[in-house]
Structure formats: structure tokens, C-alpha cells
Enzyme design. Sequence first.
Site, short mmCIF file in Angstrom:
data_model
loop_
_atom_site.label_atom_id
_atom_site.label_comp_id
_atom_site.label_asym_id
_atom_site.label_seq_id
_atom_site.Cartn_x
_atom_site.Cartn_y
_atom_site.Cartn_z
N ASP A 264 27.96 117.53 42.04
CA ASP A 264 28.23 116.45 41.09
C ASP A 264 26.97 116.21 40.27
O ASP A 264 25.88 116.11 40.84
CB ASP A 264 28.59 115.17 41.86
CG ASP A 264 29.47 114.24 41.04
OD1 ASP A 264 29.43 114.33 39.80
OD2 ASP A 264 30.20 113.41 41.64
N HIS B 28 26.03 115.72 31.14
CA HIS B 28 26.41 114.83 32.24
C HIS B 28 26.77 115.58 33.52
O HIS B 28 27.08 114.95 34.52
CB HIS B 28 27.59 113.96 31.81
CG HIS B 28 27.21 112.93 30.79
ND1 HIS B 28 27.07 111.60 31.07
CD2 HIS B 28 26.91 113.05 29.47
CE1 HIS B 28 26.72 110.93 29.97
NE2 HIS B 28 26.62 111.80 28.99
P1 ADP Z 1 32.93 111.68 37.19
O1 ADP Z 1 32.04 111.51 36.04
O2 ADP Z 1 32.94 113.07 37.70
O3 ADP Z 1 34.29 111.16 36.97
P2 ADP Z 1 31.42 109.46 38.39
O4 ADP Z 1 31.39 108.96 39.79
O5 ADP Z 1 30.10 109.68 37.79
O6 ADP Z 1 32.31 110.79 38.39
O7 ADP Z 1 32.17 108.42 37.47
C1 ADP Z 1 33.47 107.96 37.73
C2 ADP Z 1 33.69 106.65 37.00
O8 ADP Z 1 35.09 106.41 36.95
C3 ADP Z 1 33.03 105.49 37.70
O9 ADP Z 1 32.40 104.65 36.77
C4 ADP Z 1 34.18 104.78 38.40
O10 ADP Z 1 34.05 103.38 38.43
C5 ADP Z 1 35.39 105.16 37.57
N1 ADP Z 1 36.54 105.33 38.50
C6 ADP Z 1 36.64 106.26 39.45
N2 ADP Z 1 37.78 106.06 40.16
C7 ADP Z 1 38.39 104.99 39.66
C8 ADP Z 1 39.60 104.29 39.94
N3 ADP Z 1 40.45 104.65 40.92
N4 ADP Z 1 39.89 103.25 39.18
C9 ADP Z 1 39.06 102.89 38.20
N5 ADP Z 1 37.93 103.49 37.89
C10 ADP Z 1 37.58 104.54 38.60
C1 G6P Z 2 32.90 113.96 33.87
C2 G6P Z 2 32.42 114.60 32.59
C3 G6P Z 2 32.85 113.79 31.38
C4 G6P Z 2 34.34 113.62 31.42
C5 G6P Z 2 34.75 112.97 32.73
C6 G6P Z 2 36.25 112.81 32.85
O1 G6P Z 2 32.28 112.75 34.01
O2 G6P Z 2 31.01 114.73 32.62
O3 G6P Z 2 32.50 114.43 30.18
O4 G6P Z 2 34.75 112.81 30.34
O5 G6P Z 2 34.30 113.77 33.81
O6 G6P Z 2 36.91 114.00 32.59
P1 G6P Z 2 37.97 114.16 31.40
O7 G6P Z 2 38.31 115.59 31.40
O8 G6P Z 2 39.08 113.24 31.78
O9 G6P Z 2 37.30 113.72 30.13
#
Ligand code: ADP
Ligand code: G6P
Length: 746
Positions: free
Chosen positions: A386, A175
Amino acid sequence: MTGLGPESQRIVIVSNRLQFTVVQDDNGIQFNESAGGLATGLRALLTSLANKPSYVWVGWPGSSIDDESRSEVKAKALSEYSCWPVFLSEEDLENFYQGFCNETIWPLFHYFPNYARYDEVYWEQYRKVNESFNVTLQEALNPDDTVWIHDYHLMLLPHLLRKTLPNIRIGFFLHIPFPQFEIFRLIPGKWRREILEGLLGANLIGFHTHEYGEYFLRSVQRILGYGNSMGRITIDEDDRLVRVGAFPMGIDFQKFYDAASGVEVQTEKEELQRSLGDSKIVLSVDRQDYSKGILHRLQGFEAMLETNPEWRGKVTLIMLVVPSRIGIADYEGMKKRIEELVGKINGQFGTVSWTPIIYQYRSLPFQSLVAMYAASHVALITPLRDGMNLVAKEYVAARHDKTGVLVLSEMAGAAKELPEAIIINPNNREEISDALKTALEMSCEEQMRRNIAMQNRLRRYDVSRWATDFLHELLSYEDPPVTWLEADVWRAVREDYHRSVRRLFIFDYDGTLVPFAGSPQLAKPSTESLAVLLSLTKDPRNELLLASGRDRVTLDRWFAGLPISLAAEHGAWIREQNGDWKVQQFSGSEWKRKLFPILEMYADRVPGAFVEEKEFSLVWHYRMAELNQGRSVARELADHLLIFTASIGLQVLTGNKAIEIRGAGINKGTAVQRWLAKTDFDFVLAIGDDLTDEDVFAVLPQGAYSFHVGATQTGARFRLRDPMEVLRCLGELAGCGLDVARSGTT
Ligand code: ADP
Ligand code: G6P
């Protein structure tokens, strides 16, 4: 959505984080939704499935659970969520999760090498936890299950599982980005090899973008020495094929689109807009992570206010940040810096009636998040790196009226799929500032034009489609049914031979008729091989073509006395029986002059390596060199040559302890096709041992026999063990009674 696989098939999803995080407090045990792309993506997938396949999700429940509560957590996880928890200790959390995962792999794979720590204790714990997941899987798995492993926490698991259950189908999806070789190589040698070998335990490895897949293939080539053909890697040791592909992850588009027009979301959205008066809203949403470029975003916003005073008092940045990976120093330090910068900008530009930045450090429920998306005129998403970034996609999906502008960093995987966004480089505050101004002033028609295109794409390639494509690719593949030549097949071959009247034999030379020798000139034809060929030629129904990579002078010297046809240098030269040599394709030789010194330079570095020059090709041999050194330099050379030769019509072939460069149009297959076109043969048998012979197998007519010598991957129908077995078989057909007992095929 048609479902993830056959009804009977169970999919076992494995990831470090489960869709919920268990919290133990005074009220007992609570299951809260997990944040982050992986958990939200997979949760969305499983809830969106109309036609649910049976599945179980194996992973860590998000906190360390005391011994007394484990059975309760396990029972509830299984019955209510179909999840199988893997409990991790405090030590695991410190050295595996916070340590190797988030202080080594995460920073490195996101191009922050200066944040990466290389600690033997972290690595050992990473191995140990991957082993623990393997042990849990042995308990959780049924023999027919398909296993889909996710993300950088579990990169050793595919190989561990393959060792325990050799025939199980395993998919792996990363991911996060896979970095370029120069970054990946920063991981100490033993670890990086184990990581790549770990991943290659899977049948299919998926990445968000083609680029990440290419970087992975290149590291595999440079570090393990496995080349690939169109993203397929052959693992010779256990005769398996590993496929690598791009599967950009989508979101549950319909869920966001529909929710945006729901009554609750509308009410919340209107309240929010009312509270901010006429101010336009710029929104950002992310986990608190240095890879997200939160500070860069603030600086860009600050620059926008500095250079566009007309926008002061008329625009508000709402910055939602979800707490993440608390306890890791680089994350903690960042929080402080963000708060300081927010305070500084608000202090400098704010007025009694206007706060430029509203900063919230917490998670939001789904409805409120969608209301934020729906209320905001601009989404400002600025990661420095990202893997994908789902927030960008969610924002576009939640724009029910099709307005709104997405400003997106080119460093996010999502930028490849959302080119209608305003694409920026987050390292430049002026670029962010200009993009913001353009976004705030964009006409409604233009906003809608861009969003309609993006929405159409996101609707089509949603999270279900992502998973279906991946699993379809994983489930549809069968290992090619190539088998050793058994007695009954051999009997049928002999019968066909005796019945036929127009026969064509196509032989490779090295590794097929004779074993390899230390230097090319030492591998002369043996008395037995010449005797067998001669006896075959005695039958007027037989025609023989020797298709070799050797030069024509050598072939003439060795076979001039035999009534057979010869193809030299993989078909660049052809000499029909009793005829003269004719050149088939002239690829020029200017390139040889340029490449020769490069090959020589590489040969100088490896005692025993040397360069062979043929009329149409150059070969770098390392058969006599120390094997490991030879292999390692050969990988580097192949990699180096690929860059040089890509645009000038040359091909680089990794052969048996040799690397050969030749014109792109020349191959044994083309040479063989010309023979096949001449006559209607009723018996065709081709035998070869390396990659160049695969071109021959590929052009053979239906019903032809193809034998591959050795255990490596092949498109041939049957395998023989070694050149000795080749001669025995041919001797038997020719009836020349070689003094060798046939093994296994009589
Ligand atoms: P990462 O995987 O690095 O966290 P992404 O943008 O791919 O970044 O995914 C983040 C996910 O977490 C999204 O589905 C988003 O809706 C959720 N998210 C991010 N910030 C918030 C928040 N403040 N409250 C609820 N959900 C959140
Ligand atoms: C990214 C990674 C996921 C991970 C998420 C949140 O999306 O690809 O594997 O679960 O961040 O991070 P955390 O350390 O809270 O699992």
C-alpha cells in the site's frame, strides 16, 4: 496552516478522480463523495484550509456522463466545487481506467506482476487520455498558475504540459508505491521510457516514502541514463532540474479527533457496542482490492480463533469493504472468495449468540465511519502492498481517549511513520494471529503510551502540512541564473583583469582547453592552446593551475615546458610550478585489483569500450562505442558499482562518455582550496566543463569568475559555448591576438 502559496497564486490540482462521483438516476444528477485515499485526502485538504488559496481541481467526475448532461455537470462542478470535469467515454473507461491504469500499472506497482496485462490498446488509450487532460488544461489554465498533478493515471501529463507551456511550474505526486527496478522493467521498453520521461516533465516529483523515491531514481538511471545528485536530476536537453522528494501524506487529524468526541458519533458508538455485548471489536476498513490483503486478514483471524479458544465468543471482526473498480475480473473474483471465507469461518466458529465476522460491502458516511473507529478495540490493517494507507492514521486519530491498538502491515507506507503499532508481515497467518492476541490483551497504559506518540506525530504532520511542504518546495525553487557570457559582462571581466595584480587561473583540460577526441591519447593540446597558456604565463601577475582528471605522466609529457602548476587525477597528485609531484591522499589500491575485472567484463560486452587505469582511479570509457549500447551498459555498470563501492569510501562519477571510480576524499575542489589559501588573489577565473569542475566552482571566493563550457546544468556564473570560445577569451586577456573573431562577447 498558513495557506498554500502567495495570495495571487492559483493552484490547479489535476487527478483522475475528483472529490465527487456523479450518479445519474431517476432523481436526476447527484454528486456523491468519492472514496479512496487520493480523493478523501485532497478533499480534506481543501476543506481544512483556513486561508484558502484560489484553486481549481481538474478531473474525471467518476462515471461516463451522456452528452446532454455534460454542460449541467460542468456548471455545477465549477460553481459549487471549483472543479473542472474531464469527461471520459466508455472506451476511455474500459481501456484507460480499467485497462492500463488498473490492469497494468496498479498490479505492477503493487508487486502483483502476475495480474498485470500488457495490451497495446490499453497503452494507446492511456496516451490519448493523458493528451485529453492536457487539452482541457490549456482551457482551464492561467499563465501564472501552479499545476499539481496526482497519481498513476496521469504519468505522461507533466511532459505533455511542459511541451505546451515550457515555463509553467509543475508538481507531481504519486499516491501508490513506486516499485523496484526489476518490477518496473517488466513494462515494455517504449512505454516505460515514456512514463519516466512523462514524469520528468515536472519540476518536483513527490512520493510517500524515501524508498519509493530511491526506486524511481534508480529506474531513471537505468532506463534513461540520468544520474542524480541528492535527488536532483539534470535534464540536459532543456537545461532543467527535476527534484525528487518524500512527502508522506497525512490526514485531517483534528477533524477525526474532534468528531470522535461529538454527540452523534458517541451515540452511534454506544449503540454499536451495546449490540455486540461484551465482545471486543476488531475493525478493518478498505476498498475492495487484492492489494489490501483481505483474505490474508481473514485467515489470520481464523488462526487466532483456532489457537485461542478462550477468545471465541468474545471478539468480533467487523470488516467494512467499499466496492471498488467493479468490472475488473481480478476484483470480481476476489469478492466471491472473501464471501466464501467469511461464510466458512462464521459457519465453523459462530454460535446462535455470536457471529465472529460482520461483513459489510458498502461505503459509510463520515460520522458512522468515525463511530466504528471509536468503538473498536483493535484496527487490523493488512495490505500486501500500500502506498500509504490513510485508514491506519484515521483510526489512531479517532481514539479520543488514547486507547485502542493498531495492527499494521509492514508493507504499508504508513508503517514508516507509525512504528508504535504492532507491525506484522501479512503473509504469515500465525503472525497476524499472535498480533491479534497481543493487541486484545494489551494493557490500557501500554495502548495509551503508543497512541499518544502516534497522535502527536499525526497531528504535527497532517494533510495541510503535507501539501504545504510539497507546494513550498515546488514554489520556492528558482532555476539558477546562469547565462551565456554576454558582451557587457565580458567587458567587466577584462577591466577587472587589467586592474588586478595577483591573478589565479584554474583550467580543466578535456572539453575545456581542447575538444574531446575518440581516445584520450588523441586529445593532445593544440598549438593554439599551448600558445594561449604560454602568453598568459608571460605576465608575472598571473598564476596558472591546470586541474585535470588526467594522469601525471601524460600531463608532464604535454605541459612540462610551461611554467604552470598541475593537478593530476582530480587533485590526487599536485606538482607546483617548477616543483616535484606530491601525492595528496593515498586511498590504497587494493580496490582497483577487485574492480578491474568487473570493468573489463563490462568492456568486453561493448565493442569500442575500454578500461583506463590511473594511479588512483579506474575509468571505463565508451567514447568509441556505439552510443546507445555504450550508454545503456554504462548505466548498468554505474548501478552495479554503486552497490559495490558504497561502503568502502570510493566514489563513482559519471563523466563525459566515461565512468570513473576513485577515492571519496579526492576532488579538484580540495586541490584548488590549497591554492586559494596561499595568497590573497584579486582576480580568480576558473573554467571547466563537467561534473568534476563543479567541485572547483563550489569553493571559489566571492567575486571570482567561473565559466562553464556547454549547456548542461552548472553552478558556474557564466557559460561559454566550446573550447574555441575559451581560447578566444583567454587569448584576448593575454593580448596574444589569436586569429579568431570573438562571437557574441565583443
Ligand atoms: P486507498 O487509497 O487504497 O483507497 P487509503 O486507506 O489510503 O486506501 O484511503 C481510503 C480512504 O477511503 C480513507 O480516507 C477512508 O476513510 C475511506 N474509506 C475506506 N473505506 C470506507 C468506507 N467503508 N466508508 C467510507 N469511507 C471509507
Ligand atoms: C488509490 C489511488 C487513487 C484512487 C483510489 C480509488 O487511493 O491512489 O488514485 O482514486 O485508490 O480508486 P478509484 O479507481 O476508485 O479511483
